[in-house]
Write a protein that holds these residues in place. Structure first.
Motif, PDB file in Angstrom:
ATOM      1  N   MET A   1      53.445  67.319  -1.783  1.00 53.74           N
ATOM      2  CA  MET A   1      52.292  67.242  -0.884  1.00 53.74           C
ATOM      3  C   MET A   1      51.323  66.136  -1.299  1.00 53.74           C
ATOM      4  N   PHE A   2      51.230  65.856  -2.630  1.00 59.60           N
ATOM      5  CA  PHE A   2      50.256  64.844  -3.059  1.00 59.60           C
ATOM      6  C   PHE A   2      50.609  63.468  -2.517  1.00 59.60           C
ATOM      7  N   GLU A   3      51.900  63.231  -2.190  1.00 60.88           N
ATOM      8  CA  GLU A   3      52.283  61.948  -1.590  1.00 60.88           C
ATOM      9  C   GLU A   3      51.578  61.742  -0.256  1.00 60.88           C
ATOM     10  N   SER A   4      51.384  62.837   0.495  1.00 57.52           N
ATOM     11  CA  SER A   4      50.664  62.760   1.761  1.00 57.52           C
ATOM     12  C   SER A   4      49.219  62.338   1.535  1.00 57.52           C
ATOM     13  N   VAL A   5      48.623  62.850   0.474  1.00 56.90           N
ATOM     14  CA  VAL A   5      47.248  62.476   0.144  1.00 56.90           C
ATOM     15  C   VAL A   5      47.180  60.986  -0.183  1.00 56.90           C
ATOM     16  N   LEU A   6      48.130  60.506  -0.981  1.00 57.37           N
ATOM     17  CA  LEU A   6      48.169  59.082  -1.330  1.00 57.37           C
ATOM     18  C   LEU A   6      48.283  58.224  -0.081  1.00 57.37           C
ATOM     19  N   ASP A   7      49.161  58.645   0.820  1.00 56.96           N
ATOM     20  CA  ASP A   7      49.352  57.883   2.060  1.00 56.96           C
ATOM     21  C   ASP A   7      48.067  57.829   2.882  1.00 56.96           C
ATOM     22  N   GLN A   8      47.383  58.956   2.991  1.00 61.17           N
ATOM     23  CA  GLN A   8      46.152  58.989   3.787  1.00 61.17           C
ATOM     24  C   GLN A   8      45.041  58.144   3.160  1.00 61.17           C
ATOM     25  N   LEU A   9      44.911  58.229   1.838  1.00 64.65           N
ATOM     26  CA  LEU A   9      43.890  57.432   1.164  1.00 64.65           C
ATOM     27  C   LEU A   9      44.216  55.936   1.255  1.00 64.65           C
ATOM     28  N   GLU A  10      45.499  55.603   1.157  1.00 66.66           N
ATOM     29  CA  GLU A  10      45.898  54.202   1.303  1.00 66.66           C
ATOM     30  C   GLU A  10      45.560  53.691   2.695  1.00 66.66           C
ATOM     31  N   THR A  11      45.779  54.519   3.695  1.00 62.54           N
ATOM     32  CA  THR A  11      45.436  54.134   5.068  1.00 62.54           C
ATOM     33  C   THR A  11      43.942  53.886   5.209  1.00 62.54           C
ATOM     34  N   LEU A  12      43.121  54.761   4.621  1.00 70.10           N
ATOM     35  CA  LEU A  12      41.669  54.594   4.688  1.00 70.10           C
ATOM     36  C   LEU A  12      41.234  53.288   4.018  1.00 70.10           C
ATOM     37  N   ILE A  13      41.907  52.925   2.927  1.00 70.78           N
ATOM     38  CA  ILE A  13      41.578  51.675   2.229  1.00 70.78           C
ATOM     39  C   ILE A  13      41.972  50.486   3.090  1.00 70.78           C
ATOM     40  N   HIS A  14      43.188  50.531   3.659  1.00 69.56           N
ATOM     41  CA  HIS A  14      43.646  49.424   4.505  1.00 69.56           C
ATOM     42  C   HIS A  14      42.754  49.250   5.739  1.00 69.56           C
ATOM     43  N   GLU A  15      42.262  50.350   6.255  1.00 71.16           N
ATOM     44  CA  GLU A  15      41.402  50.287   7.441  1.00 71.16           C
ATOM     45  C   GLU A  15      39.971  49.880   7.115  1.00 71.16           C
ATOM     46  N   GLU A  32      39.370  69.146   2.801  1.00 67.17           N
ATOM     47  CA  GLU A  32      39.297  69.604   4.193  1.00 67.17           C
ATOM     48  C   GLU A  32      39.514  68.437   5.160  1.00 67.17           C
ATOM     49  N   THR A  33      38.933  67.279   4.839  1.00 67.50           N
ATOM     50  CA  THR A  33      39.095  66.109   5.708  1.00 67.50           C
ATOM     51  C   THR A  33      40.556  65.683   5.792  1.00 67.50           C
ATOM     52  N   LEU A  34      41.244  65.692   4.642  1.00 65.28           N
ATOM     53  CA  LEU A  34      42.645  65.261   4.600  1.00 65.28           C
ATOM     54  C   LEU A  34      43.605  66.391   4.948  1.00 65.28           C
ATOM     55  N   GLN A  35      43.067  67.595   5.071  1.00 64.32           N
ATOM     56  CA  GLN A  35      43.867  68.780   5.401  1.00 64.32           C
ATOM     57  C   GLN A  35      44.969  69.018   4.377  1.00 64.32           C
ATOM     58  N   VAL A  36      44.557  69.014   3.115  1.00 66.57           N
ATOM     59  CA  VAL A  36      45.491  69.281   2.016  1.00 66.57           C
ATOM     60  C   VAL A  36      44.829  70.278   1.075  1.00 66.57           C
ATOM     61  N   LEU A  45      44.640  62.231  -7.013  1.00 69.04           N
ATOM     62  CA  LEU A  45      43.584  61.456  -7.670  1.00 69.04           C
ATOM     63  C   LEU A  45      43.971  61.092  -9.095  1.00 69.04           C
ATOM     64  N   ARG A  46      44.708  61.973  -9.766  1.00 70.39           N
ATOM     65  CA  ARG A  46      45.189  61.643 -11.109  1.00 70.39           C
ATOM     66  C   ARG A  46      46.152  60.461 -11.058  1.00 70.39           C
ATOM     67  N   VAL A  47      47.019  60.454 -10.033  1.00 73.20           N
ATOM     68  CA  VAL A  47      47.947  59.336  -9.869  1.00 73.20           C
ATOM     69  C   VAL A  47      47.179  58.045  -9.608  1.00 73.20           C
ATOM     70  N   LEU A  48      46.202  58.098  -8.714  1.00 73.33           N
ATOM     71  CA  LEU A  48      45.408  56.909  -8.382  1.00 73.33           C
ATOM     72  C   LEU A  48      44.608  56.424  -9.592  1.00 73.33           C
ATOM     73  N   GLU A  49      44.140  57.357 -10.406  1.00 75.24           N
ATOM     74  CA  GLU A  49      43.414  56.951 -11.608  1.00 75.24           C
ATOM     75  C   GLU A  49      44.353  56.254 -12.581  1.00 75.24           C
ATOM     76  N   GLY A  50      45.585  56.760 -12.684  1.00 79.75           N
ATOM     77  CA  GLY A  50      46.569  56.117 -13.536  1.00 79.75           C
ATOM     78  C   GLY A  50      46.944  54.726 -13.059  1.00 79.75           C
ATOM     79  N   MET A  51      46.771  54.470 -11.766  1.00 80.14           N
ATOM     80  CA  MET A  51      47.052  53.158 -11.185  1.00 80.14           C
ATOM     81  C   MET A  51      45.816  52.254 -11.195  1.00 80.14           C
ATOM     82  N   ASP A  52      44.712  52.741 -11.774  1.00 81.59           N
ATOM     83  CA  ASP A  52      43.453  52.002 -11.838  1.00 81.59           C
ATOM     84  C   ASP A  52      42.840  51.756 -10.460  1.00 81.59           C
ATOM     85  N   ILE A  53      43.175  52.603  -9.478  1.00 78.61           N
ATOM     86  CA  ILE A  53      42.583  52.475  -8.148  1.00 78.61           C
ATOM     87  C   ILE A  53      41.244  53.207  -8.091  1.00 78.61           C
ATOM     88  N   VAL A  54      41.151  54.326  -8.779  1.00 82.73           N
ATOM     89  CA  VAL A  54      39.906  55.086  -8.812  1.00 82.73           C
ATOM     90  C   VAL A  54      39.544  55.432 -10.249  1.00 82.73           C
TER      91      VAL A  54
END
Length: 222
Positions: A1-15, A32-36, A45-54
């Protein structure tokens, strides 16, 4: 399920709805906003932090929360070192890529450098000359010099890639034995090369900068 969160956050960044320096909503509101679920959000968020995105900061109020990073972190360098250690890339491939990146970087730096960037390069050469007997310090300064040269080209991506490749190559060379005389000969030759590169950059001499850089690459320790 966390892959869906990554995809949604990536979309928000691209937009452009999430930008560097932005603070993400609190965990409950964002889930609630991401419905996850909140556990899935935390994992993403742990994955994104490991990637130095957040950067995730503990605490309440302005001291806490999750911030979109406004600068590039060391993830690429870290990944390259691990890939090298795992044998996914040969050392020669890293050296080849450094060569491919370095020549146009030197040429572009001679064309585009600022006075401040030139001064930084001159300072690094002086530090290299003072650090010739300290192998680890010299190799680190060499990486800084190549990154500064690439930065002087005006291309931030080139500078970041050069940093990742040079850091990987420097680690390999740090672990590779060489006798004292070979090291002395190398550092003397390298410092002379760096002085020539900086002189060409100072004079906005594109051909001379590329030639001096090529001459230096030809004298790398085997």
């Amino acid at each position: 399920m966390f892959e869906s969160v990554l995809d949604q956050l990536e979309t928000l960044i691209h937009e452009g709805r999430l930008r560097p320096g932005d603070r993400l909503p609190g965990e409950r509101a964002l889930a609630e906003t991401l419905q996850v679920s909140r556990p899935s959000l935390r994992e993403a968020l742990r994955v994104l932090e490991g990637m130095d995105i957040v950067t995730v900061r503990t605490g309440i109020g302005p001291a806490g929360g999750t911030i979109i990073n406004d600068r590039v972190g060391p993830t690429v360098s870290r990944l390259m070192r691990l890939y090298m250690a795992l044998g996914h890339f040969e050392p020669e491939e890293v050296v080849d890529l450094v060569t491919i990146l370095a020549r146009p970087a030197a040429r572009k730096a001679a064309e585009s450098r600022t006075d401040a960037q030139l001064h930084h390069l001159e300072q690094l050469v002086a530090e290299l000359e003072q650090s010739s007997t300290n192998r680890s310090a010299f190799l680190e300064l060499e990486t800084q010099f190549q990154v500064a040269l690439a930065a002087a080209s005006g291309n931030r991506l080139l500078a970041h890639l050069m940093g990742a490749m040079r850091a990987t190559a420097a680690l390999q060379r740090q672990q590779k034995p060489s006798d004292t005389q070979s090291w002395i000969d190398y550092t003397s030759s390298a410092c002379a090369d760096y002085r020539s590169i900086v002189a060409a950059v100072r004079n906005h001499d594109l051909d001379a900068a590329e030639t001096a850089l090529s001459d230096h690459l030809d004298t790398q320790i085997d």
